[in-house]
Design an enzyme around this catalytic site. Structure first.
Site, mmCIF file in Angstrom:
data_model
loop_
_atom_site.group_PDB
_atom_site.id
_atom_site.type_symbol
_atom_site.label_atom_id
_atom_site.label_comp_id
_atom_site.label_asym_id
_atom_site.label_seq_id
_atom_site.Cartn_x
_atom_site.Cartn_y
_atom_site.Cartn_z
ATOM 1 N N CYS A 1 -39.995 -74.176 -10.075
ATOM 2 C CA CYS A 1 -38.882 -73.557 -10.783
ATOM 3 C C CYS A 1 -39.228 -73.459 -12.260
ATOM 4 O O CYS A 1 -40.130 -74.134 -12.742
ATOM 5 C CB CYS A 1 -37.591 -74.357 -10.601
ATOM 6 S SG CYS A 1 -37.662 -76.079 -11.184
ATOM 7 N N LYS B 1 -42.379 -69.090 -7.295
ATOM 8 C CA LYS B 1 -41.204 -69.256 -8.143
ATOM 9 C C LYS B 1 -40.332 -68.014 -7.989
ATOM 10 O O LYS B 1 -40.801 -66.891 -8.189
ATOM 11 C CB LYS B 1 -41.597 -69.462 -9.604
ATOM 12 C CG LYS B 1 -42.217 -70.829 -9.876
ATOM 13 C CD LYS B 1 -42.523 -71.009 -11.350
ATOM 14 C CE LYS B 1 -43.085 -72.408 -11.620
ATOM 15 N NZ LYS B 1 -43.494 -72.577 -13.042
ATOM 16 N N THR C 1 -41.543 -83.683 -14.181
ATOM 17 C CA THR C 1 -42.434 -83.212 -15.239
ATOM 18 C C THR C 1 -42.483 -84.198 -16.396
ATOM 19 O O THR C 1 -41.441 -84.685 -16.867
ATOM 20 C CB THR C 1 -41.966 -81.841 -15.755
ATOM 21 O OG1 THR C 1 -41.957 -80.926 -14.664
ATOM 22 C CG2 THR C 1 -42.882 -81.336 -16.859
ATOM 23 N N LYS D 1 -45.898 -84.621 -12.623
ATOM 24 C CA LYS D 1 -46.587 -83.407 -13.050
ATOM 25 C C LYS D 1 -46.724 -83.477 -14.564
ATOM 26 O O LYS D 1 -45.741 -83.344 -15.292
ATOM 27 C CB LYS D 1 -45.840 -82.139 -12.639
ATOM 28 C CG LYS D 1 -46.660 -80.883 -12.909
ATOM 29 C CD LYS D 1 -46.003 -79.622 -12.385
ATOM 30 C CE LYS D 1 -45.021 -79.066 -13.383
ATOM 31 N NZ LYS D 1 -44.641 -77.656 -13.069
ATOM 32 N N ASP E 1 -37.612 -80.112 -10.202
ATOM 33 C CA ASP E 1 -37.011 -81.214 -10.958
ATOM 34 C C ASP E 1 -36.028 -80.762 -12.026
ATOM 35 O O ASP E 1 -35.471 -81.599 -12.746
ATOM 36 C CB ASP E 1 -38.102 -82.073 -11.597
ATOM 37 C CG ASP E 1 -38.971 -81.291 -12.583
ATOM 38 O OD1 ASP E 1 -38.953 -80.048 -12.534
ATOM 39 O OD2 ASP E 1 -39.673 -81.932 -13.389
ATOM 40 N N LYS F 1 -47.850 -82.305 -18.161
ATOM 41 C CA LYS F 1 -48.155 -81.111 -18.948
ATOM 42 C C LYS F 1 -49.285 -81.426 -19.937
ATOM 43 O O LYS F 1 -49.227 -82.416 -20.671
ATOM 44 C CB LYS F 1 -46.916 -80.654 -19.731
ATOM 45 C CG LYS F 1 -45.766 -80.191 -18.855
ATOM 46 C CD LYS F 1 -46.034 -78.835 -18.253
ATOM 47 C CE LYS F 1 -44.806 -78.283 -17.542
ATOM 48 N NZ LYS F 1 -45.031 -76.944 -16.974
ATOM 49 N N ARG G 1 -44.106 -73.657 -24.934
ATOM 50 C CA ARG G 1 -42.788 -73.674 -25.561
ATOM 51 C C ARG G 1 -42.205 -75.077 -25.601
ATOM 52 O O ARG G 1 -42.681 -75.991 -24.912
ATOM 53 C CB ARG G 1 -41.823 -72.760 -24.800
ATOM 54 C CG ARG G 1 -41.633 -73.175 -23.338
ATOM 55 C CD ARG G 1 -40.615 -72.299 -22.636
ATOM 56 N NE ARG G 1 -40.486 -72.691 -21.226
ATOM 57 C CZ ARG G 1 -39.368 -72.568 -20.519
ATOM 58 N NH1 ARG G 1 -38.278 -72.076 -21.078
ATOM 59 N NH2 ARG G 1 -39.332 -72.919 -19.241
ATOM 60 N N ASP H 1 -50.599 -79.794 -15.203
ATOM 61 C CA ASP H 1 -50.207 -78.405 -15.457
ATOM 62 C C ASP H 1 -50.677 -78.001 -16.846
ATOM 63 O O ASP H 1 -50.150 -78.484 -17.851
ATOM 64 C CB ASP H 1 -48.695 -78.250 -15.345
ATOM 65 C CG ASP H 1 -48.251 -76.793 -15.451
ATOM 66 O OD1 ASP H 1 -49.121 -75.915 -15.628
ATOM 67 O OD2 ASP H 1 -47.042 -76.530 -15.345
ATOM 68 N N ASP I 1 -50.214 -70.282 -10.698
ATOM 69 C CA ASP I 1 -48.783 -70.237 -10.992
ATOM 70 C C ASP I 1 -48.424 -68.955 -11.732
ATOM 71 O O ASP I 1 -47.983 -67.981 -11.133
ATOM 72 C CB ASP I 1 -48.366 -71.464 -11.805
ATOM 73 C CG ASP I 1 -46.884 -71.462 -12.143
ATOM 74 O OD1 ASP I 1 -46.133 -70.655 -11.558
ATOM 75 O OD2 ASP I 1 -46.451 -72.260 -12.996
ATOM 76 N N ASP J 1 -41.848 -78.893 -6.561
ATOM 77 C CA ASP J 1 -41.707 -79.090 -8.007
ATOM 78 C C ASP J 1 -40.364 -78.498 -8.433
ATOM 79 O O ASP J 1 -40.287 -77.446 -9.057
ATOM 80 C CB ASP J 1 -42.870 -78.404 -8.741
ATOM 81 C CG ASP J 1 -42.754 -78.495 -10.259
ATOM 82 O OD1 ASP J 1 -42.219 -79.501 -10.743
ATOM 83 O OD2 ASP J 1 -43.194 -77.552 -10.943
ATOM 84 N N GLU K 1 -52.586 -77.056 -12.205
ATOM 85 C CA GLU K 1 -51.788 -75.839 -12.145
ATOM 86 C C GLU K 1 -52.160 -74.900 -13.293
ATOM 87 O O GLU K 1 -52.169 -75.312 -14.456
ATOM 88 C CB GLU K 1 -50.306 -76.228 -12.222
ATOM 89 C CG GLU K 1 -49.347 -75.103 -11.986
ATOM 90 C CD GLU K 1 -47.907 -75.598 -11.904
ATOM 91 O OE1 GLU K 1 -46.999 -74.804 -12.183
ATOM 92 O OE2 GLU K 1 -47.696 -76.789 -11.567
#
Length: 365
Positions: free
Chosen positions: A295, A267, A135, A160, A322, A162, A24, A190, A243, A320, A218
């Site tokens: 989160c 989470k 991130t 982290k 942030d 993506k 997304r 991730d 995750d 994690d 992740e």
């Protein structure tokens, strides 16, 4: 102390830069705020970030779940009877984990305020400071390098990154970030379910062969593909963190028993709140599996609840959290203090949340 009202509000907070993953793209936080009021004038705060692509929850579904199924059963209940309240929330409906997490953290907030104790102390912890990663959203190579350099200049030591939406570009993205950031920068990856098991092994081992020294990856494969994740875990040079595969203590336990991942991510919005998160942490302690606390794209109320949990449990070694430092503004009064990479907790009861700035939230009638 009895609960006399359950009130819901919406909150909109723009992000500094758009948040992009393989699943997304988001440019603002639009969350639901839960406020539990009591007969002695206390307020307990909770927050629900709608993350339809992961939890299936939206603002209407979360609000409807709370108003129709949870709230009517809480009115008149005593905060001191916490186990009873947890069972009411948990059994009010199936799924809708975000709604349950938001209401439950508000109850935990009230429990701490009732006994005038910070939540992390109530959960047995003594630590008050954490270091979070930040991130780096998936983008073109130049944009990701720029964002990584900016993060390093802000003092963030752990990135982290993506990836996962274009397997052919992922190695280039990470190689470029590694070259552009200071020595000693820790890189986590991730993939947000973006690879097949065989792709994941090939890409990850290639990254390590290039000297990228990835700390862990992740969720490299689809959430329900436990066998595929085990395949990656057994063959990858990079440790694997589960995750999206972890929605409950039962999921976490199955992963640990299978050896399907090296670590699990907790989470609150996926596991339906702090109580279930504590169960995951307890299982991890038994199996000797380290945890990360993560989160969704959340603002400070729910992230503060996660901070309290992380400060209470030593098995949670990776942070994690942030979400608040990705926001342009912080309308929440009180709670955890986010000073770039460092997060600290004030010595205030419950979550330490005192309120929300005037005009920043809108009541749902």
């Amino acid at each position: 102390m009895k609960i006399t009202a359950v009130k819901l509000y919406t909150m909109h907070i723009p992000l500094i830069t758009p948040f992009k993953t393989a699943l997304r793209t988001v440019d603002a936080i639009d969350d639901l705020i839960v406020v539990l009021e009591t007969d002695d004038g206390q307020r307990g705060f909770g927050e629900a970030p709608p993350t339809a692509v992961i939890t299936g929850d939206t603002i209407p579904s979360v609000a409807g779940g709370i108003t129709q199924f949870i709230a009517p059963k809480l009115i008149g209940r005593e905060v001191e009877k916490f186990d009873e309240l947890h069972d009411i929330i948990d059994k009010a409906m199936v799924h809708n984990t975000t709604a349950k997490a938001a209401v439950e953290m508000a109850v935990y907030d009230l429990v701490g305020k009732r006994w005038n104790v910070p939540l992390y102390k109530l959960l047995g912890g003594a630590k008050r400071e954490l270091e979070t990663d930040i991130t780096i959203s998936v983008n073109d190579v130049d944009t990701m390098v720029r964002d990584a350099v900016t993060a390093a200049e802000r003092g963030f030591r752990i990135l982290k990154v993506k990836v996962g939406n274009d397997a052919s570009l992922d190695a280039l993205r990470l190689t470029s970030i590694k070259k552009a950031t200071p020595a000693g920068t820790v890189i986590r990856v991730d993939a947000n379910q973006g690879w097949t098991p065989k792709q994941a092994v090939r890409i990850l081992n290639n990254m390590q062969d290039r000297g990228l020294d990835i700390e862990f990856v992740e969720q490299p494969v689809k959430a329900l593909d436990f066998d595929g994740m085990k395949y990656v875990t057994e063959r990858s040079y990079v440790p694997v963190l589960a995750d999206e595969s972890v929605f409950s203590p039962a999921d976490a336990l199955k992963i640990m028993q299978m050896g399907a991942a090296d670590m699990v991510n907790i989470k609150l919005m996926k596991c339906a709140g702090i109580t279930n998160a504590l169960k995951i942490a307890s299982a991890a302690e038994v199996y000797g599996v380290e945890c990360m606390i993560g989160c969704m794209l959340e603002a400070k109320i729910s992230v503060t609840a996660a901070v309290h949990l992380a400060c209470a449990k030593s098995i949670i070694t990776k942070i994690d959290l942030d979400g608040p430092v990705l926001c342009k503004e912080d309308p929440i009064i009180g709670g955890a203090v986010f000073n770039e990479k460092l997060i600290s907790l004030p010595n205030e009861p419950g979550l330490g949340i005192k309120g929300i700035e005037e005009g920043k939230i809108h009541y749902i009638d």
